[in-house]
Design a protein around this motif. Sequence first.
Motif, PDB file in Angstrom:
ATOM      1  N   PHE A 136       0.835  -1.203   0.000  1.00  0.00           N
ATOM      2  CA  PHE A 136       0.000   0.000   0.000  1.00  0.00           C
ATOM      3  C   PHE A 136       0.876   1.262   0.000  1.00  0.00           C
ATOM      4  O   PHE A 136       0.647   2.197  -0.761  1.00  0.00           O
ATOM      5  N   GLU A 137       1.904   1.277   0.846  1.00  0.00           N
ATOM      6  CA  GLU A 137       2.828   2.430   0.935  1.00  0.00           C
ATOM      7  C   GLU A 137       3.506   2.682  -0.416  1.00  0.00           C
ATOM      8  O   GLU A 137       3.656   3.828  -0.838  1.00  0.00           O
ATOM      9  N   LEU A 138       3.928   1.587  -1.077  1.00  0.00           N
ATOM     10  CA  LEU A 138       4.659   1.747  -2.332  1.00  0.00           C
ATOM     11  C   LEU A 138       3.730   2.206  -3.455  1.00  0.00           C
ATOM     12  O   LEU A 138       4.111   3.023  -4.298  1.00  0.00           O
TER      13      LEU A 138
ATOM     14  N   ASP B  12       1.375   9.376  -5.568  1.00  0.00           N
ATOM     15  CA  ASP B  12       1.926  10.710  -5.295  1.00  0.00           C
ATOM     16  C   ASP B  12       2.830  11.204  -6.425  1.00  0.00           C
ATOM     17  O   ASP B  12       3.032  12.403  -6.591  1.00  0.00           O
ATOM     18  N   ALA B  13       3.399  10.246  -7.193  1.00  0.00           N
ATOM     19  CA  ALA B  13       4.283  10.617  -8.308  1.00  0.00           C
ATOM     20  C   ALA B  13       3.471  10.821  -9.594  1.00  0.00           C
ATOM     21  O   ALA B  13       4.023  10.808 -10.687  1.00  0.00           O
ATOM     22  N   HIS B  14       2.150  10.990  -9.426  1.00  0.00           N
ATOM     23  CA  HIS B  14       1.238  11.284 -10.542  1.00  0.00           C
ATOM     24  C   HIS B  14       1.123  10.159 -11.551  1.00  0.00           C
ATOM     25  O   HIS B  14       0.800  10.401 -12.719  1.00  0.00           O
TER      26      HIS B  14
ATOM     27  N   GLY C 133       8.877   9.755 -12.016  1.00  0.00           N
ATOM     28  CA  GLY C 133      10.232   9.222 -11.893  1.00  0.00           C
ATOM     29  C   GLY C 133      11.161  10.120 -11.097  1.00  0.00           C
ATOM     30  O   GLY C 133      10.752  11.162 -10.563  1.00  0.00           O
ATOM     31  N   MET C 134      12.418   9.699 -11.001  1.00  0.00           N
ATOM     32  CA  MET C 134      13.414  10.492 -10.259  1.00  0.00           C
ATOM     33  C   MET C 134      14.700  10.575 -11.078  1.00  0.00           C
ATOM     34  O   MET C 134      15.059   9.611 -11.751  1.00  0.00           O
ATOM     35  N   ASN C 135      15.382  11.702 -10.996  1.00  0.00           N
ATOM     36  CA  ASN C 135      16.712  11.784 -11.593  1.00  0.00           C
ATOM     37  C   ASN C 135      17.744  11.581 -10.477  1.00  0.00           C
ATOM     38  O   ASN C 135      17.389  11.320  -9.321  1.00  0.00           O
TER      39      ASN C 135
ATOM     40  N   SER D 259      10.800  14.353   3.577  1.00  0.00           N
ATOM     41  CA  SER D 259       9.785  14.262   2.548  1.00  0.00           C
ATOM     42  C   SER D 259       9.561  15.636   1.943  1.00  0.00           C
ATOM     43  O   SER D 259       9.125  16.558   2.626  1.00  0.00           O
ATOM     44  N   ALA D 260       9.892  15.755   0.658  1.00  0.00           N
ATOM     45  CA  ALA D 260       9.666  17.029  -0.024  1.00  0.00           C
ATOM     46  C   ALA D 260       8.170  17.325  -0.135  1.00  0.00           C
ATOM     47  O   ALA D 260       7.765  18.444  -0.407  1.00  0.00           O
ATOM     48  N   LYS D 261       7.352  16.271   0.113  1.00  0.00           N
ATOM     49  CA  LYS D 261       5.898  16.479   0.079  1.00  0.00           C
ATOM     50  C   LYS D 261       5.469  17.319   1.283  1.00  0.00           C
ATOM     51  O   LYS D 261       4.481  18.019   1.255  1.00  0.00           O
ATOM     52  N   LYS D 262       6.246  17.220   2.366  1.00  0.00           N
ATOM     53  CA  LYS D 262       5.897  17.941   3.581  1.00  0.00           C
ATOM     54  C   LYS D 262       6.281  19.414   3.478  1.00  0.00           C
ATOM     55  O   LYS D 262       5.535  20.281   3.895  1.00  0.00           O
TER      56      LYS D 262
ATOM     57  N   ALA E 102      -0.656  11.334  -0.594  1.00  0.00           N
ATOM     58  CA  ALA E 102      -1.071  10.275   0.326  1.00  0.00           C
ATOM     59  C   ALA E 102      -0.035  10.112   1.436  1.00  0.00           C
ATOM     60  O   ALA E 102      -0.331   9.631   2.517  1.00  0.00           O
ATOM     61  N   GLY E 103       1.208  10.509   1.172  1.00  0.00           N
ATOM     62  CA  GLY E 103       2.257  10.359   2.178  1.00  0.00           C
ATOM     63  C   GLY E 103       3.002  11.654   2.398  1.00  0.00           C
ATOM     64  O   GLY E 103       2.944  12.545   1.572  1.00  0.00           O
ATOM     65  N   ALA E 104       3.663  11.790   3.536  1.00  0.00           N
ATOM     66  CA  ALA E 104       4.509  12.962   3.785  1.00  0.00           C
ATOM     67  C   ALA E 104       5.424  12.755   4.987  1.00  0.00           C
ATOM     68  O   ALA E 104       6.005  13.701   5.492  1.00  0.00           O
ATOM     69  N   LYS E 105       5.543  11.505   5.446  1.00  0.00           N
ATOM     70  CA  LYS E 105       6.369  11.285   6.628  1.00  0.00           C
ATOM     71  C   LYS E 105       7.830  11.046   6.256  1.00  0.00           C
ATOM     72  O   LYS E 105       8.725  11.316   7.042  1.00  0.00           O
ATOM     73  N   GLY E 106       8.039  10.513   5.079  1.00  0.00           N
ATOM     74  CA  GLY E 106       9.409  10.318   4.618  1.00  0.00           C
ATOM     75  C   GLY E 106      10.024   8.986   5.006  1.00  0.00           C
ATOM     76  O   GLY E 106      11.251   8.861   5.133  1.00  0.00           O
ATOM     77  N   ILE E 107       9.179   7.973   5.198  1.00  0.00           N
ATOM     78  CA  ILE E 107       9.705   6.647   5.530  1.00  0.00           C
ATOM     79  C   ILE E 107       9.054   5.499   4.743  1.00  0.00           C
ATOM     80  O   ILE E 107       9.500   4.362   4.832  1.00  0.00           O
ATOM     81  N   GLY E 108       7.999   5.812   3.975  1.00  0.00           N
ATOM     82  CA  GLY E 108       7.253   4.783   3.254  1.00  0.00           C
ATOM     83  C   GLY E 108       8.120   3.881   2.393  1.00  0.00           C
ATOM     84  O   GLY E 108       7.865   2.687   2.248  1.00  0.00           O
ATOM     85  N   ARG E 109       9.190   4.443   1.820  1.00  0.00           N
ATOM     86  CA  ARG E 109      10.079   3.662   0.933  1.00  0.00           C
ATOM     87  C   ARG E 109      10.696   2.476   1.659  1.00  0.00           C
ATOM     88  O   ARG E 109      11.063   1.491   1.035  1.00  0.00           O
ATOM     89  N   PHE E 110      10.813   2.557   2.994  1.00  0.00           N
ATOM     90  CA  PHE E 110      11.435   1.457   3.736  1.00  0.00           C
ATOM     91  C   PHE E 110      10.531   0.229   3.820  1.00  0.00           C
ATOM     92  O   PHE E 110      10.942  -0.812   4.320  1.00  0.00           O
TER      93      PHE E 110
ATOM     94  N   GLY F  84       9.032   6.877 -15.080  1.00  0.00           N
ATOM     95  CA  GLY F  84       8.504   6.263 -13.870  1.00  0.00           C
ATOM     96  C   GLY F  84       9.519   5.393 -13.175  1.00  0.00           C
ATOM     97  O   GLY F  84      10.712   5.427 -13.496  1.00  0.00           O
ATOM     98  N   THR F  85       9.023   4.636 -12.228  1.00  0.00           N
ATOM     99  CA  THR F  85       9.887   3.919 -11.307  1.00  0.00           C
ATOM    100  C   THR F  85       9.529   2.436 -11.259  1.00  0.00           C
ATOM    101  O   THR F  85       8.353   2.086 -11.308  1.00  0.00           O
ATOM    102  N   VAL F  86      10.568   1.599 -11.193  1.00  0.00           N
ATOM    103  CA  VAL F  86      10.375   0.159 -11.027  1.00  0.00           C
ATOM    104  C   VAL F  86      11.041  -0.240  -9.718  1.00  0.00           C
ATOM    105  O   VAL F  86      12.204   0.102  -9.480  1.00  0.00           O
TER     106      VAL F  86
END
Length: 260
Positions: A30-32, A38-40, A66-68, A82-85, A104-112, A172-174
């Motif tokens: 769910f977090e991922l 959030d990345a549209h 995606g991310m550079n 979290s840049a969302k915050k 949906a997120g802004a805590k900065g730990i969901g990726r873990f 995007g991201t894989v």
Amino acid sequence: MDNELQFRISSGLKNIIGRDLITDDFIAIFELVKNSYDAHASEVLIEFENLNSSDAVIRITDNGKGMNYEDLINKWLFVAYSAKKDGTEDLDYRNRIQNKTFYAGAKGIGRFSCDKLGSKLKLITTKEGQYSFTEQIKVNWDNFEQNSKEEFINIGVDHTRLKTNPSIFITGTVLEITGIRKDSDWNYQKLLKLKNSLSKLINPFESNEKREFNIEIKAREFIKTDQQQNSENRKVNGLVRNNLLSLLDEKTIKIRSDIS
Ligand SMILES: Nc1ncnc2c1ncn2[C@@H]1O[C@H](COP(=O)(O)OP(=O)(O)OP(=O)(O)O)[C@@H](O)[C@H]1O
Ligand SMILES: [Mg+2]
């Protein structure tokens, strides 16, 4: 003489924000998926391969922004940031997004939560508008568990710039997760439950919302089982749907009226 001291951070922090914090596999996925939202992204594909073998893979692919390299360094690898915050997440293309973005997120730990699902992560990402740069990061979460006297920041993460983008999407991201946790047991029932839990992320009144967001599950091992099911809700493979509308159809009395 007064002097300033600093905190040191043990590699043990990884477990606190990773596999110990995320209490179940559904929350982890769910977090991922929330990150893709959030990345549209408009599409998120969740694939399960070689289940019940040591080569099991969980792959989450999105067609988001995606991310550079800079994003990886300044966002993805920056723990608890979290840049969302702070409102800078979409600064680079805010003018292209009509409405204010709600994250949906802004805590900065969901990726873990990747760590909850498996011991190894390969992240491949291509940023919108920068198609010739595909970045890859490999994290071995086990490395953070070897010695808790080791400093968190001293544990390396492999980075490579890829010549081609292996994703099915242009941007995007894989997230490719391997070393799947033994206690996870991704069986048919569990995948059904996952599909069900993800349906909460889908707006049941899709047609009223401008934004498209599709989640698809692919698990080749269960194609045969799916074919034996007569209800769409019992199939693991396919688009995640919010079944609120179909439930309402089945279980309620409807009054239809025409005004002339
Ligand atoms: N799929 C993705 N596509 C693009 N950027 C991503 C993706 N996943 C993560 N990121 C970037 O990495 C950052 C860290 O993600 P993470 O989920 O840890 O934190 P968050 O989403 O900001 O907050 P939360 O912990 O509440 O989920 C995000 O803020 C975003 O900048
Ligand atoms: Mg997140």
